[in-house]
Motif scaffolding. Sequence first.
Motif, PDB file in Angstrom:
ATOM      1  N   HIS A 127      28.108  -5.759  -1.079  1.00  0.00           N
ATOM      2  CA  HIS A 127      26.807  -6.273  -0.661  1.00  0.00           C
ATOM      3  C   HIS A 127      25.990  -5.188   0.043  1.00  0.00           C
ATOM      4  CE1 HIS A 127      24.516 -10.067   0.492  1.00  0.00           C
ATOM      5  NE2 HIS A 127      23.773  -9.066   0.879  1.00  0.00           N
ATOM      6  N   ILE A 128      26.609  -4.435   0.913  1.00  0.00           N
ATOM      7  CA  ILE A 128      25.904  -3.361   1.621  1.00  0.00           C
ATOM      8  C   ILE A 128      25.447  -2.284   0.632  1.00  0.00           C
ATOM      9  CG2 ILE A 128      26.214  -1.480   3.278  1.00  0.00           C
ATOM     10  CD1 ILE A 128      27.929  -3.436   4.922  1.00  0.00           C
ATOM     11  N   THR A 129      26.276  -1.990  -0.360  1.00  0.00           N
ATOM     12  CA  THR A 129      25.881  -1.033  -1.393  1.00  0.00           C
ATOM     13  C   THR A 129      24.665  -1.534  -2.164  1.00  0.00           C
ATOM     14  OG1 THR A 129      28.171  -0.319  -1.597  1.00  0.00           O
ATOM     15  CG2 THR A 129      26.691   0.272  -3.392  1.00  0.00           C
ATOM     16  N   SER A 130      24.648  -2.810  -2.494  1.00  0.00           N
ATOM     17  CA  SER A 130      23.491  -3.394  -3.190  1.00  0.00           C
ATOM     18  C   SER A 130      22.230  -3.269  -2.349  1.00  0.00           C
ATOM     19  CB  SER A 130      23.749  -4.863  -3.511  1.00  0.00           C
ATOM     20  OG  SER A 130      24.840  -5.022  -4.349  1.00  0.00           O
ATOM     21  N   ALA A 131      22.343  -3.550  -1.065  1.00  0.00           N
ATOM     22  CA  ALA A 131      21.182  -3.456  -0.181  1.00  0.00           C
ATOM     23  C   ALA A 131      20.680  -2.012  -0.083  1.00  0.00           C
ATOM     24  CB  ALA A 131      21.530  -3.993   1.205  1.00  0.00           C
ATOM     25  N   ILE A 132      21.589  -1.065   0.008  1.00  0.00           N
ATOM     26  CA  ILE A 132      21.198   0.349   0.070  1.00  0.00           C
ATOM     27  C   ILE A 132      20.477   0.758  -1.216  1.00  0.00           C
ATOM     28  CG2 ILE A 132      22.113   2.712   0.083  1.00  0.00           C
ATOM     29  CD1 ILE A 132      24.258   1.669   2.062  1.00  0.00           C
ATOM     30  N   PHE A 191      16.976  -0.616  -1.087  1.00  0.00           N
ATOM     31  CA  PHE A 191      16.129   0.174  -0.193  1.00  0.00           C
ATOM     32  C   PHE A 191      15.712   1.485  -0.858  1.00  0.00           C
ATOM     33  CE2 PHE A 191      17.610  -2.392   3.460  1.00  0.00           C
ATOM     34  CZ  PHE A 191      16.389  -2.577   4.093  1.00  0.00           C
ATOM     35  N   ILE A 192      16.632   2.163  -1.499  1.00  0.00           N
ATOM     36  CA  ILE A 192      16.311   3.429  -2.165  1.00  0.00           C
ATOM     37  C   ILE A 192      15.286   3.202  -3.270  1.00  0.00           C
ATOM     38  CG2 ILE A 192      17.242   5.239  -3.668  1.00  0.00           C
ATOM     39  CD1 ILE A 192      19.841   5.034  -2.022  1.00  0.00           C
ATOM     40  N   ALA A 193      15.499   2.186  -4.080  1.00  0.00           N
ATOM     41  CA  ALA A 193      14.581   1.927  -5.188  1.00  0.00           C
ATOM     42  C   ALA A 193      13.189   1.551  -4.697  1.00  0.00           C
ATOM     43  CB  ALA A 193      15.137   0.813  -6.076  1.00  0.00           C
ATOM     44  N   THR A 194      13.104   0.854  -3.595  1.00  0.00           N
ATOM     45  CA  THR A 194      11.805   0.427  -3.084  1.00  0.00           C
ATOM     46  C   THR A 194      11.064   1.556  -2.380  1.00  0.00           C
ATOM     47  OG1 THR A 194      12.706  -1.797  -2.786  1.00  0.00           O
ATOM     48  CG2 THR A 194      10.653  -1.302  -1.649  1.00  0.00           C
ATOM     49  N   LYS A 246       0.627  10.584 -17.677  1.00  0.00           N
ATOM     50  CA  LYS A 246       1.284   9.900 -18.804  1.00  0.00           C
ATOM     51  C   LYS A 246       2.512  10.647 -19.300  1.00  0.00           C
ATOM     52  CE  LYS A 246      -2.319   6.919 -19.973  1.00  0.00           C
ATOM     53  NZ  LYS A 246      -2.094   5.597 -19.549  1.00  0.00           N
ATOM     54  N   THR A 247       2.517  11.963 -19.138  1.00  0.00           N
ATOM     55  CA  THR A 247       3.698  12.730 -19.530  1.00  0.00           C
ATOM     56  C   THR A 247       4.686  12.720 -18.377  1.00  0.00           C
ATOM     57  OG1 THR A 247       2.750  14.789 -18.732  1.00  0.00           O
ATOM     58  CG2 THR A 247       2.375  14.235 -21.053  1.00  0.00           C
ATOM     59  N   GLY A 248       5.872  12.409 -18.658  1.00  0.00           N
ATOM     60  CA  GLY A 248       6.894  12.357 -17.619  1.00  0.00           C
ATOM     61  C   GLY A 248       8.049  11.489 -18.083  1.00  0.00           C
ATOM     62  N   ASP A 249       8.961  11.251 -17.202  1.00  0.00           N
ATOM     63  CA  ASP A 249      10.142  10.449 -17.498  1.00  0.00           C
ATOM     64  C   ASP A 249      10.389   9.483 -16.354  1.00  0.00           C
ATOM     65  OD1 ASP A 249      10.948  11.798 -19.937  1.00  0.00           O
ATOM     66  OD2 ASP A 249      11.435  13.500 -18.643  1.00  0.00           O
ATOM     67  N   TYR A 250      11.203   8.477 -16.646  1.00  0.00           N
ATOM     68  CA  TYR A 250      11.610   7.567 -15.581  1.00  0.00           C
ATOM     69  C   TYR A 250      12.451   8.334 -14.571  1.00  0.00           C
ATOM     70  CZ  TYR A 250      10.116   3.699 -18.528  1.00  0.00           C
ATOM     71  OH  TYR A 250       9.378   2.836 -19.289  1.00  0.00           O
ATOM     72  N   GLY A 251      12.200   8.082 -13.298  1.00  0.00           N
ATOM     73  CA  GLY A 251      12.922   8.773 -12.241  1.00  0.00           C
ATOM     74  C   GLY A 251      14.146   8.009 -11.782  1.00  0.00           C
ATOM     75  N   TYR A 252      14.842   8.606 -10.831  1.00  0.00           N
ATOM     76  CA  TYR A 252      16.102   8.012 -10.390  1.00  0.00           C
ATOM     77  C   TYR A 252      15.892   6.703  -9.642  1.00  0.00           C
ATOM     78  CZ  TYR A 252      15.340   9.742  -5.644  1.00  0.00           C
ATOM     79  OH  TYR A 252      14.826   9.983  -4.400  1.00  0.00           O
ATOM     80  N   ALA A 253      14.758   6.507  -8.959  1.00  0.00           N
ATOM     81  CA  ALA A 253      14.526   5.260  -8.237  1.00  0.00           C
ATOM     82  C   ALA A 253      14.388   4.093  -9.217  1.00  0.00           C
ATOM     83  CB  ALA A 253      13.297   5.370  -7.356  1.00  0.00           C
ATOM     84  N   PHE A 254      13.794   4.360 -10.374  1.00  0.00           N
ATOM     85  CA  PHE A 254      13.696   3.335 -11.416  1.00  0.00           C
ATOM     86  C   PHE A 254      15.085   2.964 -11.927  1.00  0.00           C
ATOM     87  CE2 PHE A 254      13.375   2.374 -15.975  1.00  0.00           C
ATOM     88  CZ  PHE A 254      12.567   1.248 -15.929  1.00  0.00           C
ATOM     89  N   VAL A 255      15.916   3.952 -12.145  1.00  0.00           N
ATOM     90  CA  VAL A 255      17.291   3.710 -12.609  1.00  0.00           C
ATOM     91  C   VAL A 255      18.092   2.974 -11.541  1.00  0.00           C
ATOM     92  CG1 VAL A 255      19.416   4.831 -13.366  1.00  0.00           C
ATOM     93  CG2 VAL A 255      17.209   5.696 -14.160  1.00  0.00           C
TER      94      VAL A 255
END
Length: 161
Positions: free
Chosen positions: A12-17, A20-23, A129-138
């Motif tokens: 659960h704590i991992t999910s919350a972290i 937070f990172i994604a947001t 428009k040129t770019g890729d999905y970043g790690y926060a999206f993943v």
Amino acid sequence: MLIILAFIILFHITSAILLFIATIRNAWWVSSEFSIDLWYNCNNTNCYDIPDSATYDAAYLQTIQATMILSTILCCMGFFVFILQLFRLKQGERFVFTAVIQFLSSFCVMTAASIYTAKHLNFKSGEFKTGDYGYAFVVAWVAFPMTQISGLMYLLLRKRK
């Protein structure tokens, strides 16, 4: 039983972290010259507000922002409810409310990531428009199954002695 509880708390704590990172992090859409998140466009030197992000045409961006914040709040609230239910309720009644909160959190993060996937090019100007999905999206997509699995674990845990 103590090992299972410790594993669920860690999960659960991992999910919350992850939520937070994604947001918070500025890496939903990246290239070598810039990075974009839900709040700002950043180049190598400065960050700027996303143009027209407060208009009716960008309602989907506001929806993404709101659902990511809501999923993070629900996940944190679910943890505190879990701790309260652990000591206050009888065996068969435990953790159902926590599971429901986790499923709602999972639904919110899935909604935000899905809308971003479908609409991310609409609120970017031509140079972005040129770019890729970043790690926060993943990380947002990884947080979705983790919160869902966490909710399932709470449902299964309520039946354990």
